[in-house]
Scaffold this active site. Structure first.
Site, mmCIF file in Angstrom:
data_model
loop_
_atom_site.group_PDB
_atom_site.id
_atom_site.type_symbol
_atom_site.label_atom_id
_atom_site.label_comp_id
_atom_site.label_asym_id
_atom_site.label_seq_id
_atom_site.Cartn_x
_atom_site.Cartn_y
_atom_site.Cartn_z
ATOM 1 N N ASP A 1 7.704 -0.815 4.008
ATOM 2 C CA ASP A 1 7.007 -1.660 3.243
ATOM 3 C C ASP A 1 8.221 -2.777 3.037
ATOM 4 O O ASP A 1 9.196 -2.560 2.715
ATOM 5 C CB ASP A 1 6.622 -1.180 1.905
ATOM 6 C CG ASP A 1 5.675 -2.017 1.059
ATOM 7 O OD1 ASP A 1 6.231 -3.400 0.569
ATOM 8 O OD2 ASP A 1 4.359 -1.982 0.965
ATOM 9 N N ILE A 2 7.690 -3.889 3.008
ATOM 10 C CA ILE A 2 8.999 -4.913 2.894
ATOM 11 C C ILE A 2 8.947 -5.033 1.383
ATOM 12 O O ILE A 2 10.334 -5.930 0.900
ATOM 13 C CB ILE A 2 8.545 -6.585 3.237
ATOM 14 C CG1 ILE A 2 7.253 -6.990 2.885
ATOM 15 C CG2 ILE A 2 8.664 -6.253 4.794
ATOM 16 C CD1 ILE A 2 7.006 -8.421 3.083
ATOM 17 N N ASN B 1 -5.811 1.031 -1.208
ATOM 18 C CA ASN B 1 -6.536 0.229 -1.987
ATOM 19 C C ASN B 1 -7.720 -0.327 -1.161
ATOM 20 O O ASN B 1 -7.623 -0.687 0.038
ATOM 21 C CB ASN B 1 -5.524 -1.105 -2.595
ATOM 22 C CG ASN B 1 -4.696 -0.445 -3.232
ATOM 23 O OD1 ASN B 1 -4.854 0.608 -4.097
ATOM 24 N ND2 ASN B 1 -3.587 -0.888 -3.034
ATOM 25 N N GLU C 1 -4.574 -6.125 -1.226
ATOM 26 C CA GLU C 1 -4.140 -7.397 -0.955
ATOM 27 C C GLU C 1 -4.072 -7.890 0.547
ATOM 28 O O GLU C 1 -4.122 -8.689 0.850
ATOM 29 C CB GLU C 1 -2.398 -7.274 -1.158
ATOM 30 C CG GLU C 1 -2.222 -6.938 -2.691
ATOM 31 C CD GLU C 1 -0.579 -6.972 -3.164
ATOM 32 O OE1 GLU C 1 0.252 -7.195 -2.315
ATOM 33 O OE2 GLU C 1 -0.311 -6.539 -4.235
ATOM 34 N N VAL C 2 -4.251 -6.752 1.463
ATOM 35 C CA VAL C 2 -4.470 -7.275 2.888
ATOM 36 C C VAL C 2 -5.819 -6.433 3.322
ATOM 37 O O VAL C 2 -5.848 -5.136 3.144
ATOM 38 C CB VAL C 2 -3.150 -6.589 3.740
ATOM 39 C CG1 VAL C 2 -3.555 -6.966 5.278
ATOM 40 C CG2 VAL C 2 -1.719 -7.372 3.275
ATOM 41 N N HIS D 1 -5.156 0.404 5.175
ATOM 42 C CA HIS D 1 -3.861 1.031 5.302
ATOM 43 C C HIS D 1 -3.628 1.846 4.188
ATOM 44 O O HIS D 1 -4.360 1.769 3.458
ATOM 45 C CB HIS D 1 -2.709 -0.140 5.439
ATOM 46 C CG HIS D 1 -2.752 -1.091 4.267
ATOM 47 N ND1 HIS D 1 -3.924 -1.805 4.088
ATOM 48 C CD2 HIS D 1 -1.850 -0.945 2.881
ATOM 49 C CE1 HIS D 1 -3.672 -2.537 2.995
ATOM 50 N NE2 HIS D 1 -2.343 -1.857 2.246
ATOM 51 N N HIS E 1 -0.505 3.617 1.675
ATOM 52 C CA HIS E 1 1.110 3.756 1.558
ATOM 53 C C HIS E 1 1.358 5.200 1.293
ATOM 54 O O HIS E 1 0.701 5.885 0.414
ATOM 55 C CB HIS E 1 0.949 2.924 0.148
ATOM 56 C CG HIS E 1 0.803 1.474 0.078
ATOM 57 N ND1 HIS E 1 1.546 0.377 0.023
ATOM 58 C CD2 HIS E 1 -0.528 0.937 -0.052
ATOM 59 C CE1 HIS E 1 0.830 -0.736 -0.018
ATOM 60 N NE2 HIS E 1 -0.328 -0.490 0.007
#
Length: 126
Positions: free
Chosen positions: A35-36, A97, A105-106, A110, A112
């Protein structure tokens, strides 16, 4: 309920090679990368390569091969980072999420993987 997939989302662009990423592992159907904006010492995202919006979309419409590949890559990353309490690690959290209430958010499915420190409670009481 239809799932509208935006093929211009940041993860779709990463999968097409338009945006670089710090790859941790890659398989035929999935990609794992750091993750960035990490929220823990270990913070890795795992995404399917297919156009899925959320967990329920992925679970309902992905092929058996995609689902197995995604689950096994997630397990592999957890093992390689020595996070599993079953193998001597201190534990981890897997979060996905979905939608506005889930604060997604995207809009590309995905998970995490977070670990490397105590993470606290998941959700505060309302």
């Amino acid at each position: 309920m239809p799932f509208d997939y935006d093929d211009q989302n940041v993860f779709a662009r990463i999968l097409r090679g338009e945006i670089p990423n710090d790859t941790v592992a890659e398989t035929e159907h999935s990609l794992a990368f750091n993750d960035i904006g990490p929220k823990a010492p270990t913070h890795i995202l795992v995404i399917p390569k297919g156009p899925y919006v959320s967990h329920d979309h992925f679970a309902a419409q992905a092929s058996d091969a995609e689902i197995a590949d995604f689950a096994r890559l997630t397990a592999r990353v957890i093992a390689e980072r020595n996070l599993s309490p079953g193998t001597g690690g201190e534990g981890y959290r897997v979060i996905s999420n979905a939608g506005a209430h889930g604060v997604q958010e995207v809009a590309h499915y995905h998970v995490h993987i977070l670990g490397g420190r105590p993470l606290g409670r998941m959700v505060e009481s309302a």
